[in-house]
Structures are given as C-alpha cells and as structure tokens.
Design an enzyme around this catalytic site. Structure first.
Site, PDB file in Angstrom:
ATOM      1  N   LYS A   1       0.791  -1.359   0.024  1.00  0.00           N
ATOM      2  CA  LYS A   1      -0.033  -0.085   0.000  1.00  0.00           C
ATOM      3  C   LYS A   1       0.961   1.272   0.248  1.00  0.00           C
ATOM      4  O   LYS A   1       0.556   2.114  -0.766  1.00  0.00           O
ATOM      5  CB  LYS A   1      -0.872  -0.172   1.164  1.00  0.00           C
ATOM      6  CG  LYS A   1      -1.819  -0.948   0.911  1.00  0.00           C
ATOM      7  CD  LYS A   1      -3.454  -0.225   1.662  1.00  0.00           C
ATOM      8  CE  LYS A   1      -4.589  -0.775   1.198  1.00  0.00           C
ATOM      9  NZ  LYS A   1      -5.021  -2.242   1.209  1.00  0.00           N
TER      10      LYS A   1
ATOM     11  N   LYS B   1      -3.710 -10.574  -7.774  1.00  0.00           N
ATOM     12  CA  LYS B   1      -4.643 -11.542  -6.982  1.00  0.00           C
ATOM     13  C   LYS B   1      -6.256 -10.890  -7.301  1.00  0.00           C
ATOM     14  O   LYS B   1      -6.135  -9.749  -7.274  1.00  0.00           O
ATOM     15  CB  LYS B   1      -4.390 -11.738  -5.724  1.00  0.00           C
ATOM     16  CG  LYS B   1      -4.389 -10.735  -4.628  1.00  0.00           C
ATOM     17  CD  LYS B   1      -4.347 -11.056  -3.083  1.00  0.00           C
ATOM     18  CE  LYS B   1      -4.776  -9.921  -2.258  1.00  0.00           C
ATOM     19  NZ  LYS B   1      -4.835 -10.179  -0.933  1.00  0.00           N
TER      20      LYS B   1
ATOM     21  N   LYS C   1     -11.069  -7.827  -3.922  1.00  0.00           N
ATOM     22  CA  LYS C   1     -12.320  -6.974  -3.628  1.00  0.00           C
ATOM     23  C   LYS C   1     -12.252  -5.568  -3.984  1.00  0.00           C
ATOM     24  O   LYS C   1     -13.050  -4.712  -4.521  1.00  0.00           O
ATOM     25  CB  LYS C   1     -12.676  -6.776  -2.209  1.00  0.00           C
ATOM     26  CG  LYS C   1     -13.333  -8.054  -1.488  1.00  0.00           C
ATOM     27  CD  LYS C   1     -13.224  -7.908   0.093  1.00  0.00           C
ATOM     28  CE  LYS C   1     -13.443  -9.358   0.646  1.00  0.00           C
ATOM     29  NZ  LYS C   1     -12.952  -9.523   2.058  1.00  0.00           N
TER      30      LYS C   1
END
Ligand code: AMP
Ligand code: TRP
Length: 330
Positions: A111, A193, A196
């Site tokens: 992040k 990957k 969401k």
C-alpha cells in the site's frame, strides 16, 4: 478435538478467491475440528468504509458463511466486535510487536509502495490485532490464503515471545495454506490476485454476482496464445488460474486430468467448462443465501457463536493480564 480459527474482512462483497482460498476450507474442516470462523469487522475499518455499505456487507458476509455451508451447530460463527477481548489483547500484542516487524509486512508495504495517502495507524498495526484474534483461542491451525501466511508467521513469533517472557500462555499455531487455490488471480490481469478492490470489476467474480455476468467474466478472462491447456503458472498464468478454479470447484481434480480432458481442444471449450463449474457453485450458494436472509438464522448463529467465543477469550485475556502483572490480584 483440535481447534481451527480464521476470519474474513467484510470489506466489499465476498468473492471467488475468498471462497476457494479460505471459506471452502472452513466448511470442509468443521466436522473434524472445533472451528471458530469470525467476521473481522475491526480489521475492515483500517481503511475508510461507508457505514451504510458496511452494514450490508456485514450481514451478507455472515449470510454467505452460512450459505457456503458453515453450520452453526458445528462451527462458532461470530462478529469480532461481539468479543471485546480481541481489541484488548490486540493492544497488548501491539505493545509487543516491533516496528521493524510491522515494516516488513508486505500488505502494508504494498500500500505504501502504491503511494496511497492517509494510511491509518490501524492499518499499520493490523497484524498485531490479527495475532490477538488467533492467540485468544489457542487454535492448532489457521486456514488462510497465501497472502495471509506472513501474518500468521508473525503471530507465531509473538506467541513464542510471550511464552518466553511470561511463561506458557499461548499455543503456537500453524498456518494452513492449501496447495491448490491459495492465490486465485484476477481474471482480467492474472499477475494480480483476485481482490475486492478490483477497480475494473472484470477480474473479480463475486459470490453474489448475477450468473450471466459471472459467465461473461470467465469467458473474457485473459489467457495467452499458446493454445494449450497446460498448468504452468509462470508462462501461462491466465490458463493456470482458470485450471486452479476448475480444480478447486471439482474436488481438487488433478491438473494432469484437466490437461488430458482438454488436450487438442480450444480455449473456448475449456472456458465454458470453467464457467459451468463457477455458475453451478454460485447458483448453489445464492439459493441458500436467499433462504438464510429470510430465516432468522443469522442472529441465532451470531449469538451462540459469540457466547462460546467470549467464554474462551475472556479467560485467556485474564490469564494474559495476570501474567503481565497488569491486574491487582485480589
Ligand atoms: P480478506 O478478503 O482479505 O479478508 O481475505 C479473507 C480470506 O480469503 C483470507 O484467508 C485470504 O487469504 C483469502 N483470500 C483473499 N483473496 C484471495 C485470493 N485471491 N485467492 C485465494 N485466497 C484469497
Ligand atoms: N487479515 C485477514 C485477511 O485480510 C483477516 C483476518 C483477521 C484473519 N484476523 C484473522 C484471518 C485471524 C485469520 C485469522 O484476510
């Protein structure tokens, strides 16, 4: 009976990666182990959430646990916030986690590397809370997808640290990462990957996706021009990802068997088989989901799950606080 524990964050809708990498194993193991499956609603607020959306996602998450086959008569299903000891032991864990350890966690590092702004302190110390989630219950195993293995390893280090400093407090748990399906990739970009937070929405199949939409996502999955259904995640990541999905949804069919079935056939035919398997599973889950929502099962499951979890967690927290000398012994 050996014990198992795992959790899923109710950030956004649960997807096929969550099912294949985690949820299906909770279901598979609930007969053999004492299972604790919780909804990580403290972890999810480490990134901003819209309160209305979170409400919906929370309920859906529990409903999907049940719809995927978790049975409250066998597994303890609960909300993280219904067991306050999580936050309290989380703080104690945080005080025993070195910043160097948190700096090494790839999820946070990624992040940071993406240049995301205003990352919260909660996100940084997330692995300490996760260690508390686990260690409160002394589980033998923690079934997770590949991305969570590092966090479980930190949990092990913390358990050992506590046991060395304060005496035998925690069982040292093992991560359980399946050989197939522990990292389902995005259908639109198999180098990432399935997640969401997929912006395009094309690479992620949600468990509540409309079946037509789900089929379309599989049919337009990015593949390659090798024209050969062959398991080779490095050189054929798209095809290998679809093979992992198919195998996971059909009792872990060996890759060699899938290769043999589709030898000499086109990618279209292979994708249709994957789409059939995905849609059959989604349909089964969605039918049960609709029943669950209107049945009152959710509240009953959460109440009984929290009751059992609180018993165990309170006892462990008291033992830890005592061992640390934090309580006035009366
Ligand atoms: P999360 O959605 O991050 O709370 O993840 C819940 C569980 O699903 C964890 O055990 C993850 O490792 C697993 N998981 C999440 N995404 C994937 C994926 N793409 N493939 C396999 N497992 C996944
Ligand atoms: N961090 C996990 C995830 O993002 C969710 C989680 C929170 C968890 N606490 C846990 C998983 C404890 C296993 C055990 O997927």
């Amino acid at each position: 009976m050996k014990r198992m524990l795992s959790g899923i964050k109710p950030t956004g809708q649960l997807h096929l990666g969550n099912y294949i990498g985690a949820l299906r194993h909770f279901v598979e193991y609930q007969d053999e182990y004492e299972m604790f499956a919780f909804i990580a609603n403290l972890h999810c607020i480490t990134v901003p959430q819209d309160p209305k959306e979170l409400q919906t996602n929370l309920r859906d998450c529990v409903a999907l646990y049940l719809a995927c086959g978790l049975d409250p008569a066998k597994a303890n299903i609960f909300l993280q916030t219904d067991v306050r000891a999580h936050a309290q032991l989380g703080y104690i864990m945080c005080c025993h986690t070195y910043m160097g350890e948190l700096n090494r966690m790839t999820q946070f590092k990624d992040k940071m590397a993406h240049g995301e702004k205003n990352l919260s302190g909660g996100l940084y110390t997330y692995p300490s809370l996760m260690a508390a989630d686990i260690l409160l219950y002394d589980p033998d195993y923690v079934p997770v997808g590949e991305d969570q293995k590092q966090h479980v390893e930190l949990t092990r280090d913390l358990a050992i640290r506590f046991n060395n400093r304060y005496g035998d407090l925690f069982k040292v748990p093992e991560p359980l990462v399946a050989k197939v399906g522990a990292r389902i990739m995005s259908l639109s970009d198999p180098s990432k990957k399935m997640s969401k937070s997929d912006e395009t929405n094309k690479g992620c199949i949600y468990l509540l996706d409309d079946l037509k939409k789900a089929r379309k996502k599989v049919m337009s999955a990015v593949t390659d021009n090798c024209a050969n259904v062959h398991f080779d995640p490095e050189n054929q990541p798209g095809i290998s990802n679809l093979m992992q999905i198919l195998s996971s949804l059909s009792d872990e069919r060996p890759m060699g068997e899938i290769e043999a079935e589709f030898a000499g056939k086109g990618y279209g035919e292979f994708k249709r088989s994957v789409a059939d398997a995905v849609c059959a599973k989604l349909e089964e889950i969605q039918t049960r989901y609709n029943e669950v929502l209107s049945s009152g099962e959710i509240d009953r499951a959460l109440n009984s799950g929290a009751e059992r979890a609180n018993l165990i967690a309170d006892e462990k927290l008291a033992k830890v606080q005592k061992a640390l000398g934090m309580e006035i012994i009366r």
